[in-house]
Design a protein around this motif. Sequence first.
Motif: not given
Length: 86
Positions: A10, A13-14, A16-18, A20-21, A78-79, A82
Amino acid sequence: MHPSRSKWRHAFSVICERIRTGELQPGDRVPTVHELMQEFSMSNTVAQKVHRALREAGLVETESGTGSYVLEGAAEKLQASSEGAG
């Protein structure tokens, strides 16, 4: 699923999302082990595993004594991964 396994996944992934965005940009310091421990209520060992996974994924580099930093191209990596998964 084992609790520690789900916690590190978890947190990984959090972060990684930070990345990626764009919330975490190249050169930004990612949360320290201690900060991960507090934010995700995890042990030192599990937080270290998150850092190790980020390094192994080629998303961050660690500079001894200063922290771990987002690498150039991490968001693109990461993009791409995904898009390949979709």
